[in-house]
Design a protein around this motif. Sequence first.
Motif, PDB file in Angstrom:
ATOM      1  N   GLU A 111      83.433  49.523  19.373  1.00 34.74           N
ATOM      2  CA  GLU A 111      84.145  49.002  20.537  1.00 34.74           C
ATOM      3  C   GLU A 111      83.978  49.887  21.767  1.00 34.74           C
ATOM      4  OE1 GLU A 111      88.217  48.100  19.663  1.00 34.74           O
ATOM      5  OE2 GLU A 111      87.726  47.060  17.795  1.00 34.74           O
ATOM      6  N   HIS A 112      83.271  51.005  21.629  1.00 38.83           N
ATOM      7  CA  HIS A 112      83.045  51.877  22.779  1.00 38.83           C
ATOM      8  C   HIS A 112      82.167  51.146  23.803  1.00 38.83           C
ATOM      9  CE1 HIS A 112      81.976  55.318  25.234  1.00 38.83           C
ATOM     10  NE2 HIS A 112      82.815  56.085  24.548  1.00 38.83           N
ATOM     11  N   PRO A 113      82.485  51.254  25.090  1.00 42.87           N
ATOM     12  CA  PRO A 113      81.658  50.562  26.109  1.00 42.87           C
ATOM     13  C   PRO A 113      80.186  50.923  26.039  1.00 42.87           C
ATOM     14  CG  PRO A 113      83.713  51.338  27.084  1.00 42.87           C
ATOM     15  CD  PRO A 113      83.683  51.889  25.692  1.00 42.87           C
ATOM     16  N   TRP A 114      79.869  52.165  25.624  1.00 41.79           N
ATOM     17  CA  TRP A 114      78.466  52.531  25.501  1.00 41.79           C
ATOM     18  C   TRP A 114      77.757  51.622  24.497  1.00 41.79           C
ATOM     19  CZ3 TRP A 114      78.912  58.579  24.657  1.00 41.79           C
ATOM     20  CH2 TRP A 114      79.400  59.165  25.832  1.00 41.79           C
ATOM     21  N   PHE A 115      78.382  51.401  23.356  1.00 38.40           N
ATOM     22  CA  PHE A 115      77.736  50.587  22.330  1.00 38.40           C
ATOM     23  C   PHE A 115      77.715  49.114  22.728  1.00 38.40           C
ATOM     24  CE2 PHE A 115      77.593  48.156  18.335  1.00 38.40           C
ATOM     25  CZ  PHE A 115      76.387  48.633  17.840  1.00 38.40           C
ATOM     26  N   VAL A 116      78.775  48.653  23.325  1.00 38.84           N
ATOM     27  CA  VAL A 116      78.800  47.251  23.768  1.00 38.84           C
ATOM     28  C   VAL A 116      77.622  46.987  24.696  1.00 38.84           C
ATOM     29  CG1 VAL A 116      80.088  45.536  25.096  1.00 38.84           C
ATOM     30  CG2 VAL A 116      81.294  47.035  23.489  1.00 38.84           C
ATOM     31  N   GLU A 117      77.393  47.897  25.634  1.00 35.52           N
ATOM     32  CA  GLU A 117      76.270  47.738  26.554  1.00 35.52           C
ATOM     33  C   GLU A 117      74.939  47.880  25.835  1.00 35.52           C
ATOM     34  OE1 GLU A 117      74.448  49.812  30.629  1.00 35.52           O
ATOM     35  OE2 GLU A 117      76.536  50.203  30.032  1.00 35.52           O
ATOM     36  N   SER A 118      74.833  48.844  24.927  1.00 40.24           N
ATOM     37  CA  SER A 118      73.585  49.068  24.202  1.00 40.24           C
ATOM     38  C   SER A 118      73.210  47.870  23.344  1.00 40.24           C
ATOM     39  CB  SER A 118      73.714  50.320  23.324  1.00 40.24           C
ATOM     40  OG  SER A 118      72.484  50.683  22.744  1.00 40.24           O
ATOM     41  N   SER A 119      74.205  47.134  22.882  1.00 40.48           N
ATOM     42  CA  SER A 119      73.959  45.989  22.006  1.00 40.48           C
ATOM     43  C   SER A 119      73.407  44.769  22.738  1.00 40.48           C
ATOM     44  CB  SER A 119      75.265  45.572  21.306  1.00 40.48           C
ATOM     45  OG  SER A 119      75.792  46.628  20.554  1.00 40.48           O
ATOM     46  N   ASP A 128      68.880  52.767  24.556  1.00 37.47           N
ATOM     47  CA  ASP A 128      68.509  53.722  23.498  1.00 37.47           C
ATOM     48  C   ASP A 128      69.514  54.867  23.364  1.00 37.47           C
ATOM     49  OD1 ASP A 128      67.874  54.884  25.897  1.00 37.47           O
ATOM     50  OD2 ASP A 128      65.911  55.635  25.275  1.00 37.47           O
ATOM     51  N   TRP A 129      70.782  54.585  23.636  1.00 33.58           N
ATOM     52  CA  TRP A 129      71.826  55.585  23.410  1.00 33.58           C
ATOM     53  C   TRP A 129      72.277  55.605  21.953  1.00 33.58           C
ATOM     54  CZ3 TRP A 129      75.819  57.229  27.565  1.00 33.58           C
ATOM     55  CH2 TRP A 129      75.157  57.524  28.762  1.00 33.58           C
ATOM     56  N   ARG A 178      68.348  62.092  20.654  1.00 27.43           N
ATOM     57  CA  ARG A 178      67.069  62.385  21.293  1.00 27.43           C
ATOM     58  C   ARG A 178      67.041  61.913  22.751  1.00 27.43           C
ATOM     59  NH1 ARG A 178      65.371  61.632  15.879  1.00 27.43           N
ATOM     60  NH2 ARG A 178      64.082  63.393  15.162  1.00 27.43           N
ATOM     61  N   ASN A 179      68.083  61.241  23.180  1.00 31.98           N
ATOM     62  CA  ASN A 179      68.168  60.749  24.551  1.00 31.98           C
ATOM     63  C   ASN A 179      68.853  61.797  25.435  1.00 31.98           C
ATOM     64  OD1 ASN A 179      69.271  59.456  26.933  1.00 31.98           O
ATOM     65  ND2 ASN A 179      68.698  57.515  26.012  1.00 31.98           N
ATOM     66  N   PRO A 180      68.146  62.372  26.416  1.00 31.31           N
ATOM     67  CA  PRO A 180      68.752  63.421  27.259  1.00 31.31           C
ATOM     68  C   PRO A 180      69.978  62.933  28.029  1.00 31.31           C
ATOM     69  CG  PRO A 180      66.356  63.383  27.523  1.00 31.31           C
ATOM     70  CD  PRO A 180      66.721  62.156  26.744  1.00 31.31           C
TER      71      PRO A 180
END
Length: 529
Positions: A111-119, A128-129, A178-180
Motif C-alpha cells: 500500500e506504500h505510494p512507491w509500490f502503487v506507482e511502480s505497479s 524499477d524501485w 540497485r537503484n540509486p
Amino acid sequence: MGLDRGDGWWRRAVIYELAVVSFQDSDGDGKGDLAGLLQRTDYLTWLGVDAVWLTPIYPSPMGDFGYDIADFRAVDPTFGTLADFDRVLHALHDAGIRLILDFVPNHTSSEHPWFVESSLSRTGDKADWYLWADGAANGGPPNNWLSRFGGTAWEWSEARGQFYCHTFLTQQPDLNWRNPRLQEALADVMRFWLDRGVDGFRVDASAVLIKDDLLRDNPPNPDAGKETPPPQRFTPVFTDDRPETMGCIEMLREVLDEYDGRVLCGEVQGKTDRIGHFYGSDKPRLHLPLNFALLDSQWDALSLQATIDAYFNALPKGAWPDWVIGGHDKQRVASRIGPAQARVLAMLLLTVRGTPFLYMGDELGKQRSPLPRESVQDPFEKLVPGFGLGRDPERTPMRWDGSEGGGFTAGKPWLPMQDHRSCNVEQQQRDERSLLQLYRQLIELRRKHPCLVDGDYQPRRARNDVLCYRRCQGQTRMSVGLNIANEPRQWPCGGGIRLISTHLDRAVEQVEGPILLRANEGIVVIEAL
C-alpha cells in the motif's frame, strides 16, 4: 538527568527493546500507544536502561507487526501522532535515555505510494524501485526463491504484467537496492528521523537487501528433513548475505555518520563465524550486528563456554561485542532454561563484555504465553503451521499488575494475556529478591564498576557445571562464577569481596575461596590483590 552525546555511548548502554503495541495502552482500545509509553518512562528510568529500541510505529496495514510500512515519515494513528512521538523522544532524552527506531529498508507495504506507482507501468518514474521480473517460460515464477512465510517469493501483478519479489509476505514487496534514486530516498527517510533527534536505528533484515541479479535458483538444502519448515527446503545462497549487501549497509552508515553520537544496529543472519563480516573494515558498516548466540546455545557450562569463545574469536580487531537475549520474533529464553537459570542468564548478560540487549518482559522472567487458535495473528503461524514458528506468545502485552487487564489496558487486549498474573512489575518491584530487582541491581552494578563495561574479558576453564570468567581493568579484577547446575557446586575462586548473588540474599562481604555456589547461583567477586 540529561543526555550525554558522547561518541561510543552504545558501548556502555543497556538497550531495552519494546513493542509499543504491547507496552501500555492509554485510551482503552486494547493496543499500546505512544501516550502509554510516555506514562511508563518512570519505569524505564527506575530499571536503569540507557536506550530503548521501538518496533515499527509507522503507518501500516499491520499484516506483519508493522513491518509492512505504508509511509516511512509518519506515525500510525494506532500509536498516536508525530507530536506524540516528539513528546516521548524529549521525555526519554530528559531522563537520559536514548531512542532507537526500527528501520526497514528491504521492503514496504504493497500500500506504500512507491509500490502503487511502480505497479502501474514498466516505464514510470518508480518503475524499477522494486524487484520486478518476467515469468519463466511456462508462465510461472521467475525462479525457485521462497518466501519466509511459505510458498514462492514471487507474486504476479496483472497491471504490470510481471512478477514482483517478496522475501516476506505477499503484501511486503522487496525494494530494488540497485537503484540509486531508491537509495537516496531511503537516506532521506533516515535524515527525517535523525533530524528529529533519534539516536540511531536497528536495521531490519539487513542481510537480504540485495538478491542475485541473475535470479539464479537456490540449491536444495542438504540438511532438510521432515521437521524442516517448507520455506527452508532450499539454501538461500542467492538471496541472503550477498556480497553487494555490504555496500548497502555502508551507505546507511555514511548517512548515520553525518550526525554525531548515533548508533547503527542490524539484524544479521548466518552463523557466528559470519558476524564479523557486518562490522566492516575499510568502510564501517554496523556498530552492533545483533548477536543471538546465547539464545541458540545449549544451556550447559561447556556449551556456553564454547559459544562465548567462538563469538569473541569471530570479531574483527576493534569491533565491539553485543549480546541479545530476547526479541519480538525470538522465543522467550525463560521458557527454555527455566526461571532459576533465567537469573543466571541475567548475570551473564550484564557482566560479560559487550552491549546487552533485552526485550520487554525478559526482566520479569516472562515466558511464552499459550494462545487459543482463534486468537492467532502472526502470519508465520497462519501460513506455516505446525512448526512452532508463531511469534504471538512473545508479543503479548506487558503485565504491570495482577488485575485482569494487567494494568496494560482498561479494554480488551489485542492479544490474550494468558501468562501468569503474578509475573508483573508491581509484584516484583515489592519483592526485594525478584528477578526484576536482580536486573535493576546488576544494571546499577555495571554502572558503578567500569571494569564490567570496559574491562578485558578473560575466560577461565569451565568445570563441574560452573561457567566462569574475569573482567580486568587496571588494578581491578572482577570474577564471575555461574552455576549452571540445579545443585551446589564448588568454584575455585581466589576470594575477595562478594558484590552480588543472583539469589539477592547475601550481603556484600569478604569471601575466601574456593566458594560454594548454591544450586542455580551466580556471584560477582572483586578479587583481592
